[in-house]
Write an enzyme that holds these catalytic residues in place. Structure first.
Site, PDB file in Angstrom:
ATOM      1  N   GLU A   1      46.115  39.410  27.209  1.00  0.00           N
ATOM      2  CA  GLU A   1      45.450  38.113  27.051  1.00  0.00           C
ATOM      3  C   GLU A   1      44.887  38.020  25.648  1.00  0.00           C
ATOM      4  O   GLU A   1      44.275  38.976  25.168  1.00  0.00           O
ATOM      5  CB  GLU A   1      44.224  37.964  27.985  1.00  0.00           C
ATOM      6  CG  GLU A   1      44.508  37.823  29.442  1.00  0.00           C
ATOM      7  CD  GLU A   1      43.210  37.650  30.267  1.00  0.00           C
ATOM      8  OE1 GLU A   1      42.135  37.406  29.684  1.00  0.00           O
ATOM      9  OE2 GLU A   1      43.291  37.781  31.491  1.00  0.00           O
TER      10      GLU A   1
ATOM     11  N   GLU B   1      41.456  25.449  33.371  1.00  0.00           N
ATOM     12  CA  GLU B   1      41.268  25.714  34.800  1.00  0.00           C
ATOM     13  C   GLU B   1      39.882  25.250  35.221  1.00  0.00           C
ATOM     14  O   GLU B   1      38.887  25.910  34.912  1.00  0.00           O
ATOM     15  CB  GLU B   1      41.457  27.212  35.075  1.00  0.00           C
ATOM     16  CG  GLU B   1      42.883  27.691  34.808  1.00  0.00           C
ATOM     17  CD  GLU B   1      43.014  29.215  34.867  1.00  0.00           C
ATOM     18  OE1 GLU B   1      43.040  29.767  35.976  1.00  0.00           O
ATOM     19  OE2 GLU B   1      43.099  29.844  33.792  1.00  0.00           O
TER      20      GLU B   1
ATOM     21  N   LYS C   1      37.036  27.583  37.221  1.00  0.00           N
ATOM     22  CA  LYS C   1      36.569  28.902  36.784  1.00  0.00           C
ATOM     23  C   LYS C   1      35.054  28.875  36.622  1.00  0.00           C
ATOM     24  O   LYS C   1      34.494  27.932  36.044  1.00  0.00           O
ATOM     25  CB  LYS C   1      37.215  29.284  35.444  1.00  0.00           C
ATOM     26  CG  LYS C   1      38.650  29.719  35.598  1.00  0.00           C
ATOM     27  CD  LYS C   1      39.118  30.476  34.379  1.00  0.00           C
ATOM     28  CE  LYS C   1      39.054  31.956  34.628  1.00  0.00           C
ATOM     29  NZ  LYS C   1      39.670  32.738  33.548  1.00  0.00           N
TER      30      LYS C   1
ATOM     31  N   GLU D   1      35.160  28.971  29.530  1.00  0.00           N
ATOM     32  CA  GLU D   1      36.062  29.567  30.517  1.00  0.00           C
ATOM     33  C   GLU D   1      37.045  28.547  31.098  1.00  0.00           C
ATOM     34  O   GLU D   1      38.139  28.902  31.493  1.00  0.00           O
ATOM     35  CB  GLU D   1      35.254  30.195  31.663  1.00  0.00           C
ATOM     36  CG  GLU D   1      34.559  31.504  31.277  1.00  0.00           C
ATOM     37  CD  GLU D   1      35.551  32.638  31.008  1.00  0.00           C
ATOM     38  OE1 GLU D   1      36.571  32.704  31.695  1.00  0.00           O
ATOM     39  OE2 GLU D   1      35.295  33.446  30.097  1.00  0.00           O
TER      40      GLU D   1
END
Ligand code: NAG
Ligand code: NAG
Length: 412
Positions: free
Chosen positions: A265, A319, A322, A328
């Protein structure tokens, strides 16, 4: 005679290009996280993944809908076994059942090449979880051996960069002392089974916690003076390479300098909370745009020049579910409706805007972009990335032609 010479020469050229081309083809990986309630159906995600030139996808689970959608696309998959399943995998029968259902069932149509056992387990500081990690890795590997799949599917786990006690300067990189005991058997396992060491590396975190000391250009791969590691004398012009080489040093200090390191990542959020310095659209665009260029240029880090990068960008989508700070939920290259979160700043992509991409169907899922529409935003990104990768191929074409010419002279 002429023919045999010709074939000799042709096969020599082919084998030379066979050696060179796999290293040259731009190989972008992307993390496909799904902690959200508004993402497009996996069938509609296939063209998105292709549009950024990604050939490798990393999942955090083994979502059957995704694995089916990507069958026969040639896209390579890392599937994940969540931290919550590690204790169950201490049972070899359960491990084998998991592999049958979540991996074997999709092979060979879906190209699953790797399984990550847990994510950032060691930095949770949860001894129960940590104790389960290595047995789970072993049992999943044994299951693959039993099913005859261990040659095509490797087993690993992804670590946070926080497993390092020292990460700067890169030559001084070392693991947290309290973790050496549990990391060592894992490294031994990698060496024995030929699996890569995976690290999640975020220069964003370093910048966010120390914006006054750290040069933004250094973390965003922009032109800057860089730093020199006084022990190795290596010059670093970006933080990600320094972080990767710190991992190389830590591995070398335990005697595992040959293990391949993959970046499972890395990424940059396009939005964050007020106190999250650096989390802006402009910075995300620079970080990820420059990162994609670097992956295509494949020049390697100072400690590992000419080594192919295996980098998985985080992430495909923003997203919305999250937890944690706003950043995030904003790492995506794409918004949930399938439109780019921002232009990637690669030549040709600046024209890409939200309204040149998809039309929304009545179900709310984006329609798959039509492959031949020239006004399609996804395809512009794709074309630009390919153009970049082609130019790296161009740089290698001359030595290749020279080798072919020499082979030709040798043959005749
Ligand atoms: C885990 O332990 C290390 C070392 O004791 C500490 O530095 C770190 O902050 C801890 N991390 C968490 C998430 O508690
Ligand atoms: C959408 O397209 C129109 C022209 O078709 C353009 O004027 C407008 O700026 C675009 N909107 C965005 C958000 O880029």
């Amino acid at each position: 005679m002429e023919y045999s010479r010709f074939y000799y020469c042709a096969s020599l050229i082919l084998s030379i290009s066979g050696l060179v081309f796999p290293v040259m083809v731009g190989s972008i990986g992307i993390n496909y996280g799904q902690i959200a309630n508004n993402l497009p159906a996996p069938d509609n995600v296939v063209p998105l993944v292709k549009s950024i030139g990604a050939t490798k996808v990393k999942l955090y689970d083994a979502d059957p809908r995704v694995l089916k959608a990507f069958a026969n696309t040639g896209v390579e998959f890392i599937v994940g076994l969540g931290n919550e399943y590690l204790s169950k995998m201490r049972d070899p029968e359960k491990a084998q059942a998991w592999v049958k259902t979540n991996v074997q069932a999709y092979l060979p149509a879906t190209k699953i090449t790797c399984i990550t056992i847990g994510n950032e387990v060691l930095t949770f500081n949860d001894t129960g979880l940590t104790d389960n990690l290595f047995p789970a890795m072993q049992n999943i590997h044994t299951a693959l051996v039993n099913l005859g799949l261990d040659k095509q599917v490797s087993v690993t786990t992804a670590h946070s960069l926080a497993i390092l006690e020292v990460s700067y300067p890169p030559s001084a990189g070392s693991f947290r002392k309290d973790l050496v005991g549990c990391i060592t058997p894992i490294l031994n396992f990698h060496a024995k089974t030929n699996s890569p060491f995976l690290i999640n590396a975020y220069p964003f975190f370093a910048y966010k916690s120390n914006p006054k000391q750290i040069s933004l250009d250094f973390v965003l791969f922009q032109p800057n003076q860089g730093i020199v590691d006084s022990k190795s004398n290596f010059h670093y012009d970006n933080m990600l390479f320094a972080q990767i080489d710190a991992v190389h040093s830590a591995l070398a200090s335990l005697g595992y300098s040959k293990l391949p390191v993959h970046i499972s990542e890395t990424g940059w959020p396009s939005k964050g909370d007020a106190d999250e310095v650096g989390a802006t659209l402009e910075n995300a665009k620079k970080y990820n745009g420059n990162l994609l260029k670097i992956i295509c240029q494949r020049k390697g880090t100072p400690m590992r020049p000419n080594t192919d990068f295996n980098i998985y960008v985080f992430a495909l989508f923003n997203e919305n579910m999250k937890p944690g700070p706003a950043s995030e939920r904003n790492y995506g290259l794409f918004k949930p409706d399938g439109t780019p979160a921002y232009s990637l700043g690669i030549s040709g992509t600046d024209a890409v805007s939200a309204n040149t991409t998809t039309t929304t169907t009545t179900t709310g899922a984006p329609a798959p972009p039509s492959p031949d529409s020239s006004s399609n935003g996804y395809l512009s990104i794709s074309a630009a990335v390919k153009e970049r990768c082609c130019s790296c191929i161009g740089q290698l074409l001359f030595p290749l032609l020279l080798l072919s010419y020499l082979a030709f002279r040798l043959a005749f």
